[in-house]
Scaffold this motif. Structure first.
Motif, PDB file in Angstrom:
ATOM      1  N   GLU A  66      -9.488   7.979  -8.031  1.00 51.23           N
ATOM      2  CA  GLU A  66      -9.314   9.020  -7.025  1.00 51.23           C
ATOM      3  C   GLU A  66      -8.492   8.570  -5.824  1.00 51.23           C
ATOM      4  O   GLU A  66      -8.325   9.326  -4.874  1.00 51.23           O
ATOM      5  CB  GLU A  66     -10.688   9.508  -6.534  1.00 51.23           C
ATOM      6  CG  GLU A  66     -11.504  10.182  -7.617  1.00 51.23           C
ATOM      7  CD  GLU A  66     -10.843  11.440  -8.154  1.00 51.23           C
ATOM      8  OE1 GLU A  66     -10.354  12.263  -7.358  1.00 51.23           O
ATOM      9  OE2 GLU A  66     -10.803  11.590  -9.383  1.00 51.23           O
ATOM     10  N   THR A  67      -7.982   7.368  -5.830  1.00 48.84           N
ATOM     11  CA  THR A  67      -7.218   6.890  -4.684  1.00 48.84           C
ATOM     12  C   THR A  67      -5.823   7.508  -4.671  1.00 48.84           C
ATOM     13  O   THR A  67      -5.304   7.916  -5.711  1.00 48.84           O
ATOM     14  CB  THR A  67      -7.079   5.351  -4.712  1.00 48.84           C
ATOM     15  OG1 THR A  67      -6.409   4.981  -5.920  1.00 48.84           O
ATOM     16  CG2 THR A  67      -8.433   4.662  -4.640  1.00 48.84           C
ATOM     17  N   ASP A  68      -5.228   7.580  -3.496  1.00 50.48           N
ATOM     18  CA  ASP A  68      -3.848   8.053  -3.394  1.00 50.48           C
ATOM     19  C   ASP A  68      -2.952   7.080  -4.132  1.00 50.48           C
ATOM     20  O   ASP A  68      -3.266   5.894  -4.265  1.00 50.48           O
ATOM     21  CB  ASP A  68      -3.425   8.119  -1.920  1.00 50.48           C
ATOM     22  CG  ASP A  68      -4.156   9.217  -1.157  1.00 50.48           C
ATOM     23  OD1 ASP A  68      -4.600  10.199  -1.794  1.00 50.48           O
ATOM     24  OD2 ASP A  68      -4.286   9.091   0.071  1.00 50.48           O
ATOM     25  N   HIS A  69      -1.784   7.581  -4.566  1.00 51.20           N
ATOM     26  CA  HIS A  69      -0.863   6.717  -5.290  1.00 51.20           C
ATOM     27  C   HIS A  69      -0.472   5.503  -4.438  1.00 51.20           C
ATOM     28  O   HIS A  69      -0.205   5.623  -3.245  1.00 51.20           O
ATOM     29  CB  HIS A  69       0.414   7.463  -5.685  1.00 51.20           C
ATOM     30  CG  HIS A  69       1.442   6.545  -6.271  1.00 51.20           C
ATOM     31  ND1 HIS A  69       1.320   6.044  -7.549  1.00 51.20           N
ATOM     32  CD2 HIS A  69       2.544   5.980  -5.738  1.00 51.20           C
ATOM     33  CE1 HIS A  69       2.336   5.225  -7.768  1.00 51.20           C
ATOM     34  NE2 HIS A  69       3.093   5.167  -6.697  1.00 51.20           N
ATOM     35  N   HIS A  70      -0.494   4.354  -5.066  1.00 51.91           N
ATOM     36  CA  HIS A  70      -0.070   3.124  -4.405  1.00 51.91           C
ATOM     37  C   HIS A  70       0.390   2.148  -5.480  1.00 51.91           C
ATOM     38  O   HIS A  70       0.147   2.342  -6.659  1.00 51.91           O
ATOM     39  CB  HIS A  70      -1.208   2.523  -3.563  1.00 51.91           C
ATOM     40  CG  HIS A  70      -2.429   2.203  -4.365  1.00 51.91           C
ATOM     41  ND1 HIS A  70      -3.436   3.119  -4.574  1.00 51.91           N
ATOM     42  CD2 HIS A  70      -2.803   1.077  -5.020  1.00 51.91           C
ATOM     43  CE1 HIS A  70      -4.372   2.564  -5.323  1.00 51.91           C
ATOM     44  NE2 HIS A  70      -4.022   1.325  -5.611  1.00 51.91           N
ATOM     45  N   ASP A  71       1.076   1.140  -5.039  1.00 52.86           N
ATOM     46  CA  ASP A  71       1.532   0.085  -5.924  1.00 52.86           C
ATOM     47  C   ASP A  71       0.789  -1.198  -5.569  1.00 52.86           C
ATOM     48  O   ASP A  71       0.015  -1.220  -4.612  1.00 52.86           O
ATOM     49  CB  ASP A  71       3.055  -0.079  -5.795  1.00 52.86           C
ATOM     50  CG  ASP A  71       3.790   1.191  -6.232  1.00 52.86           C
ATOM     51  OD1 ASP A  71       3.577   1.637  -7.375  1.00 52.86           O
ATOM     52  OD2 ASP A  71       4.572   1.734  -5.438  1.00 52.86           O
ATOM     53  N   HIS A  72       1.011  -2.237  -6.340  1.00 53.88           N
ATOM     54  CA  HIS A  72       0.274  -3.487  -6.135  1.00 53.88           C
ATOM     55  C   HIS A  72       1.210  -4.684  -6.047  1.00 53.88           C
ATOM     56  O   HIS A  72       2.196  -4.756  -6.774  1.00 53.88           O
ATOM     57  CB  HIS A  72      -0.692  -3.723  -7.298  1.00 53.88           C
ATOM     58  CG  HIS A  72      -1.749  -2.678  -7.406  1.00 53.88           C
ATOM     59  ND1 HIS A  72      -1.648  -1.633  -8.275  1.00 53.88           N
ATOM     60  CD2 HIS A  72      -2.912  -2.518  -6.739  1.00 53.88           C
ATOM     61  CE1 HIS A  72      -2.732  -0.868  -8.154  1.00 53.88           C
ATOM     62  NE2 HIS A  72      -3.511  -1.378  -7.226  1.00 53.88           N
ATOM     63  N   MET A  73       0.844  -5.601  -5.161  1.00 54.17           N
ATOM     64  CA  MET A  73       1.444  -6.932  -5.130  1.00 54.17           C
ATOM     65  C   MET A  73       0.327  -7.896  -5.489  1.00 54.17           C
ATOM     66  O   MET A  73      -0.777  -7.791  -4.960  1.00 54.17           O
ATOM     67  CB  MET A  73       1.985  -7.281  -3.730  1.00 54.17           C
ATOM     68  CG  MET A  73       3.233  -6.522  -3.363  1.00 54.17           C
ATOM     69  SD  MET A  73       4.088  -7.173  -1.900  1.00 54.17           S
ATOM     70  CE  MET A  73       2.810  -7.232  -0.671  1.00 54.17           C
TER      71      MET A  73
END
Length: 143
Positions: free
Chosen positions: A90-97
């Motif tokens: 359910e989290t907003d779209h994000h990317d990962h490092m």
């Protein structure tokens, strides 16, 4: 209702929809998942849930995570060289490092990157329907 309680209710309903009984141990796991601000793996979730309510088995954690993933309420991330990690769907779209030295997972969002990806896809005659970006990073000596 706060986000944590909403998340717990959604996960509880997902388990019930799958025909799985929500025991005290599973409820503790759901609470741990809802509170996790990081991207814990199954053994770490087990450790946290066990601290709250002793008696949960690691196999119960794995089965519960698998069911929650198949029900679409959590996401599994399989970063290179690490065990699967989990977070709410359910989290907003994000990317990962992912820090290759420490294993730390850093979430980030960039409108500029999102626009560039859409532009590149459009230039090639496509539209993005889903994507996931992972950057494997190392701290520079300047920081």
């Amino acid at each position: 209702m706060n986000e944590r309680m909403k998340s717990i209710e959604e996960m509880t309903q997902a388990l019930r929809d799958a025909g799985i009984r929500v025991t005290r141990q599973r409820a503790a796991l759901l609470s741990v998942l809802a509170e996790a601000g990081d991207h814990p793996d199954a053994p770490e979730l087990h450790r946290r849930a066990e601290a709250a309510v002793p008696g949960i088995s690691l196999s119960t954690v794995y089965r519960t995570l698998s069911t929650l993933e198949s029900q679409g309420v959590i996401q599994r991330h399989q970063f290179e060289g690490a065990s699967a990690r989990f977070e709410s769907a359910e989290t907003d779209h994000h990317d990962h490092m992912i820090d290759v030295d420490t294993g730390e997972v850093i979430e980030f969002a960039s409108d500029r990157i999102e626009r560039l990806q859409a532009e590149i896809a459009a230039e090639l005659g496509y539209e993005i329907v889903h994507h996931r970006m992972e950057l494997y990073v190392r701290k520079t000596s300047d920081s």
